[in-house]
Design an enzyme around this catalytic site. Structure first.
Site, short mmCIF file in Angstrom:
data_model
loop_
_atom_site.label_atom_id
_atom_site.label_comp_id
_atom_site.label_asym_id
_atom_site.label_seq_id
_atom_site.Cartn_x
_atom_site.Cartn_y
_atom_site.Cartn_z
N SER A 25 -10.14 5.54 -4.87
CA SER A 25 -11.09 6.63 -5.10
C SER A 25 -10.62 7.61 -6.17
CB SER A 25 -11.34 7.36 -3.78
OG SER A 25 -10.13 7.79 -3.20
N GLU A 76 7.70 -6.80 1.68
CA GLU A 76 6.38 -6.90 2.30
C GLU A 76 5.70 -8.21 1.94
OE1 GLU A 76 5.00 -5.00 4.46
OE2 GLU A 76 6.09 -3.10 4.39
N LYS A 98 1.30 9.97 5.71
CA LYS A 98 1.36 8.57 6.14
C LYS A 98 2.64 7.87 5.66
CE LYS A 98 -3.68 8.07 6.60
NZ LYS A 98 -4.84 7.15 6.45
N LYS A 152 -2.17 -1.51 -3.83
CA LYS A 152 -3.01 -0.32 -3.82
C LYS A 152 -2.15 0.93 -3.94
CE LYS A 152 -6.05 1.99 -0.56
NZ LYS A 152 -6.64 1.94 0.75
N TYR A 157 -14.99 0.90 -6.97
CA TYR A 157 -16.27 1.60 -6.80
C TYR A 157 -17.15 1.44 -8.05
CZ TYR A 157 -13.50 3.41 -3.03
OH TYR A 157 -12.70 3.48 -1.92
N LYS A 164 0.86 -1.17 0.00
CA LYS A 164 0.00 0.00 0.00
C LYS A 164 0.90 1.23 0.00
CE LYS A 164 -3.62 2.44 2.51
NZ LYS A 164 -4.64 2.37 3.56
C1 PBG Z 1 -7.29 3.63 5.37
C2 PBG Z 1 -7.74 3.37 3.97
C3 PBG Z 1 -7.58 4.27 2.92
C4 PBG Z 1 -8.17 3.71 1.80
C5 PBG Z 1 -8.67 2.46 2.18
N1 PBG Z 1 -8.38 2.26 3.54
C6 PBG Z 1 -7.03 5.65 2.87
C7 PBG Z 1 -5.73 5.95 3.47
O1 PBG Z 1 -4.85 5.12 3.61
O2 PBG Z 1 -5.58 7.11 3.84
C8 PBG Z 1 -8.21 4.39 0.47
C9 PBG Z 1 -9.19 3.89 -0.52
C10 PBG Z 1 -9.46 4.80 -1.65
O3 PBG Z 1 -8.81 5.86 -1.84
O4 PBG Z 1 -10.34 4.45 -2.42
N2 PBG Z 1 -6.93 2.60 6.15
#
Ligand code: PBG
Length: 428
Positions: A374, A333, A317, A348, A413, A295
């Site tokens: 998203s 990982e 983050k 992701k 989505y 991620k």
């Molecule tokens: C947080 C989480 C995030 C998403 C899924 N779980 C956002 C982040 O890490 O700040 C993002 C999903 C998306 O952008 O569609 N644990």
């Protein structure tokens, strides 16, 4: 009519041949796709590719019926071979010697039937996991930055959305809660409240639809007053092992409510093994773990954070999510998650990280998930609204490409919209 059936969507049975009695009708969709509608169901269609379109047929048919053809063949009268047919180019086309090619890859692409036969990757509603935003309210609240997405009321809109998705073969869902500020804290304890929003929603869904697969998000950010995935120390450091302790409680609470797959998205070290042990200690040996293995610290999550109002209160983050510049680190990982007992590995974001999906596919035998996040969704939606791209075609292509790169399942989505297209029900 010779036909090819594409893979049936998840929810539906199998049609063996186009003359089988299982279907009740054919609905033309375009020049070369037909949909067979199953008997006794309001929407159980199958995409069918017709062998050829009129345009591409250069052989003149005798016009005989099947019985007449049979009779003629029995009598020894076979149709003439197709006449040599050389369609002309437009006036002014240069006359050249054919190139001496031993390989002409276009031969395998020349008709719909050949293209369908040699298609290497397919897309089915059963590959999709539908992310759903839920909240305590009754209304479904539109999410500004994600056209077409809503914060669903957990007792009303959620059930209806799941109903509609199931109708087009989507049976897997992942829940993301919008938690009221009053319930947020620095240690995110609401995350493991057995009567919290997520456990309640899981119990309701499992009661109504026992056969669906429910994925959950394991991370503290929706519950953290700091908007981080873990507990923040006074000097701003995200505390690893203490956070993992909370995540274990959260995962067990979700499992107790009936979750099928818990999905740690927090990127703390060692959380997979700890969660596995915590689940097993409580007897949840059958609950799977989908690890957000790779991620990345991505700007593509912007619309999601607006949806959940979960922007970090300070900083970013980057001390736990990965650097978008890194490739080999994804292997570190992967090895850890495999050894710790993950059942599914997730990458992701999706489309900008196809190389990472392929890397994980080639380095692990575990199923691979991709998250079309998203920002990817909203860009396609916005481009469509502005008429800069064909939204539906770009949606389907982006999903197919994630599968081609090696993803078994896709969190998207677009799940319901894309599944509707696959089922021949446009504009759903
Ligand atoms: C947080 C989480 C995030 C998403 C899924 N779980 C956002 C982040 O890490 O700040 C993002 C999903 C998306 O952008 O569609 N644990």
């Amino acid at each position: 009519m010779a036909s090819i059936l594409s893979p049936a969507p998840g929810n539906v049975g199998v049609v063996r041949s186009i003359d089988d009695k299982i279907y009740v009708g054919l609905r033309p969709l375009s020049t070369r796709t037909y949909v067979a509608v199953a008997r006794g169901s309001k929407a159980r269609p199958f995409a069918v590719v017709r062998a050829s379109s009129e345009k591409e047929v250069s052989v003149k048919s005798s016009g005989l019926s099947i019985e007449e053809c049979e009779a003629a063949a029995v009598a020894g009268k076979f149709p003439d071979p197709p006449p040599l047919y050389r369609p002309q180019g437009p006036k002014g086309t240069p006359v050249v010697q054919p190139l001496p090619l031993s390989r002409r890859p276009r031969r395998n692409r020349k008709s719909p039937a050949l293209r369908a036969a040699f298609q290497e990757t397919t897309l089915s509603p059963s590959n999709f996991v539908h992310p759903l935003f839920i909240h305590e309210g009754e209304e479904d609240v539109p999410i500004g930055a994600m056209p077409g997405c809503f914060r669903l009321g957990w007792r009303h809109g959620l059930l209806e959305e799941v109903y509609k998705a199931r109708d087009v073969g989507v049976n897997s869902f992942v829940l993301f809660p919008k938690i009221p500020d009053a319930l947020k804290s620095q240690t995110g304890d609401e995350a493991y409240n057995d009567n919290g929003l997520v456990p309640r929603a899981i119990r309701l869904l499992k009661d109504k639809y026992p056969d669906i697969v429910i994925y959950t998000d394991v991370a503290l950010d929706p519950y953290s007053s700091d908007g981080h995935d873990g507990i923040v120390r006074e000097d701003g450091v995200i505390m690893n092992d203490e956070t993992v302790h909370q995540l274990c409680r959260q995962a067990v609470s979700q499992a107790r409510a009936g979750a099928d797959v818990v999905s740690p998205s927090d990127m703390m070290d060692g959380r997979i093994l700890a969660i596995r042990m915590a689940l097993d200690a409580e007897g949840f040996h059958d609950v799977s773990i989908m690890s957000y293995t790779a991620k990345y610290a991505s700007a593509f999550y912007g619309p999601f954070r607006e949806a959940l109002d979960s922007n970090p209160r300070f900083g970013d983050k980057k001390t736990y999510q990965m650097n978008p510049a890194n490739y080999r680190e994804a292997l570190v990982e992967t090895e850890a998650d495999e050894a710790e007992g993950a059942d599914i590995l997730l990458v992701k974001p999706g489309l900008p990280y196809l190389d990472i999906i392929r890397l994980l596919r080639d380095s692990s035998s575990l199923p691979i998930a991709a998250y079309q996040v998203s920002g990817e969704y909203s860009m396609i939606k916005a481009g469509g609204v502005l008429k800069m791209i064909d939204e539906e075609k770009v949606m389907m292509e982006s999903l197919l490409c994630l599968r081609r790169a090696g993803a078994d399942i896709i969190l998207t989505y677009f799940a319901r919209q894309a599944a509707s297209v696959l089922c021949g029900m446009k504009g759903n």
